[in-house]
Design an enzyme around this catalytic site. Structure first.
Site, PDB file in Angstrom:
ATOM      1  N   HIS A 180      -9.808   9.572  65.847  1.00  0.00           N
ATOM      2  CA  HIS A 180     -11.073   9.595  64.978  1.00  0.00           C
ATOM      3  C   HIS A 180     -10.847  11.147  64.257  1.00  0.00           C
ATOM      4  O   HIS A 180     -10.617  12.072  65.035  1.00  0.00           O
ATOM      5  CB  HIS A 180     -12.314   9.607  65.686  1.00  0.00           C
ATOM      6  CG  HIS A 180     -13.483   9.750  64.786  1.00  0.00           C
ATOM      7  ND1 HIS A 180     -13.792   8.601  64.025  1.00  0.00           N
ATOM      8  CD2 HIS A 180     -14.438  10.802  64.556  1.00  0.00           C
ATOM      9  CE1 HIS A 180     -14.788   8.851  63.280  1.00  0.00           C
ATOM     10  NE2 HIS A 180     -15.290  10.039  63.419  1.00  0.00           N
TER      11      HIS A 180
ATOM     12  N   ASN B  50      -8.071   5.096  70.321  1.00  0.00           N
ATOM     13  CA  ASN B  50      -8.305   5.134  68.793  1.00  0.00           C
ATOM     14  C   ASN B  50      -8.315   6.800  68.418  1.00  0.00           C
ATOM     15  O   ASN B  50      -8.456   7.442  69.430  1.00  0.00           O
ATOM     16  CB  ASN B  50      -9.570   4.657  68.498  1.00  0.00           C
ATOM     17  CG  ASN B  50     -10.065   4.903  67.083  1.00  0.00           C
ATOM     18  OD1 ASN B  50      -9.470   4.401  66.190  1.00  0.00           O
ATOM     19  ND2 ASN B  50     -11.268   5.626  66.724  1.00  0.00           N
TER      20      ASN B  50
ATOM     21  N   GLY C  29      -1.394   3.813  56.771  1.00  0.00           N
ATOM     22  CA  GLY C  29      -0.512   3.669  58.087  1.00  0.00           C
ATOM     23  C   GLY C  29       0.553   4.971  58.147  1.00  0.00           C
ATOM     24  O   GLY C  29       1.196   4.890  58.800  1.00  0.00           O
ATOM     25  N   SER C  30      -0.056   6.249  57.440  1.00  0.00           N
ATOM     26  CA  SER C  30       0.883   7.165  57.906  1.00  0.00           C
ATOM     27  C   SER C  30       0.949   7.542  59.354  1.00  0.00           C
ATOM     28  O   SER C  30       2.186   8.188  59.834  1.00  0.00           O
ATOM     29  CB  SER C  30       0.350   8.358  57.036  1.00  0.00           C
ATOM     30  OG  SER C  30      -0.931   8.870  57.513  1.00  0.00           O
TER      31      SER C  30
ATOM     32  N   LEU D 190     -14.559  -3.027  64.232  1.00  0.00           N
ATOM     33  CA  LEU D 190     -15.050  -3.038  65.405  1.00  0.00           C
ATOM     34  C   LEU D 190     -13.987  -3.969  66.525  1.00  0.00           C
ATOM     35  O   LEU D 190     -13.827  -5.134  66.192  1.00  0.00           O
ATOM     36  CB  LEU D 190     -16.386  -3.354  65.692  1.00  0.00           C
ATOM     37  CG  LEU D 190     -17.094  -2.994  66.844  1.00  0.00           C
ATOM     38  CD1 LEU D 190     -17.320  -1.598  67.144  1.00  0.00           C
ATOM     39  CD2 LEU D 190     -18.513  -3.721  66.953  1.00  0.00           C
TER      40      LEU D 190
HETATM   41  C1  GAR Z   1      -6.786   8.700  59.808  1.00  0.00           C
HETATM   42  O1  GAR Z   1      -7.227  10.114  59.438  1.00  0.00           O
HETATM   43  C2  GAR Z   1      -7.399   8.261  61.100  1.00  0.00           C
HETATM   44  O2  GAR Z   1      -8.044   9.227  61.848  1.00  0.00           O
HETATM   45  C3  GAR Z   1      -8.743   7.718  60.333  1.00  0.00           C
HETATM   46  O3  GAR Z   1      -8.243   7.007  59.375  1.00  0.00           O
HETATM   47  C4  GAR Z   1      -7.144   7.735  58.846  1.00  0.00           C
HETATM   48  C5  GAR Z   1      -5.889   6.747  58.347  1.00  0.00           C
HETATM   49  O4  GAR Z   1      -4.744   7.252  57.875  1.00  0.00           O
HETATM   50  N1  GAR Z   1      -9.458   6.745  61.346  1.00  0.00           N
HETATM   51  C6  GAR Z   1     -10.715   6.814  61.125  1.00  0.00           C
HETATM   52  O5  GAR Z   1     -11.488   7.205  60.339  1.00  0.00           O
HETATM   53  C7  GAR Z   1     -11.414   5.666  61.983  1.00  0.00           C
HETATM   54  N2  GAR Z   1     -13.019   5.861  62.180  1.00  0.00           N
HETATM   55  P1  GAR Z   1      -3.563   6.561  58.084  1.00  0.00           P
HETATM   56  O6  GAR Z   1      -3.773   5.232  57.799  1.00  0.00           O
HETATM   57  O7  GAR Z   1      -2.704   7.187  56.826  1.00  0.00           O
HETATM   58  O8  GAR Z   1      -2.838   6.677  59.419  1.00  0.00           O
END
Ligand code: GAR
Length: 191
Positions: free
Chosen positions: A104, A102, A12-13, A87
């Protein structure tokens, strides 16, 4: 006042960054963080920042309208996925047309689709020998990573980069641009 709900499954950063970014904006508020993962660190981050949280099960998400109901009760204008791994079901896409986005961590349409999340993406980028990576922010439809693209930006990838260093560069782009793109989109919704 525009109202955002964030869906996240892990650290969740990005969620934290978005909450903090809008913390000083009187026109926008993050009303809730929703997750499928009861152990997600994003729950701690949201609690620390005083944002309500909701954990839901697979059954609730796909077989009921409990989440739609919650979002409706909260008058949510925009759903922001930030590291959310499930999904999105058709019924939610239907209720929030072009109001779910979203991020990516690569340049779609490459390196997307089912199973392409987090470090899997950066490992695939490294293995491909690509000279750049980046971020893609897109509308969400009922297929993984296939909705219309709103924004992309890139970073260089060199021979010395590892999946971890690529991830760090991509995260920096995410922190810088995701809140700004959300802000722009909310302004357009007002127009
Ligand atoms: C982020 O880099 C996001 O782009 C990716 O997961 C990470 C979550 O980091 N999302 C995906 O790969 C979706 N296909 P976070 O929990 O520290 O925000």
């Amino acid at each position: 006042m525009k109202r955002i709900a964030i869906f996240a499954s892990g650290a969740g950063s990005n969620a934290k960054n978005i909450i903090q970014y809008f913390g000083t904006n009187p026109e926008v508020t993050v009303v809730a963080v929703l997750t499928n993962n009861p152990n997600a660190k994003v729950l701690d981050a949201a609690a620390e920042l005083g944002v309500a949280t909701l954990v839901f099960s697979r059954e609730e998400f796909y077989k009921t309208h409990k989440i739609n109901q919650f979002l409706g009760d909260q008058h949510v204008d925009l759903i922001v996925l930030a590291g959310f791994l499930w999904l999105v079901p058709q019924h939610l896409v239907h209720d929030y047309p072009r109001r779910i986005i979203n991020i990516h961590p690569a340049l779609l349409p490459k390196f997307g689709g089912k199973g392409m999340f987090g470090n899997h993406v950066h490992e695939a980028v490294k293995a491909s020998g690509a000279e750049e990576s980046g971020i893609t922010i897109h509308f969400v439809n009922e297929k993984y990573d296939e909705g219309d693209i709103l924004f992309q930006t890139t970073c260089k990838v060199s021979n010395e980069d590892t999946p971890e260093t690529i991830a760090a560069k991509v995260h920096q782009l995410e922190y810088e641009y995701y809140p700004k793109v959300i802000e722009q989109l909310l302004l357009l919704q007002n127009a």
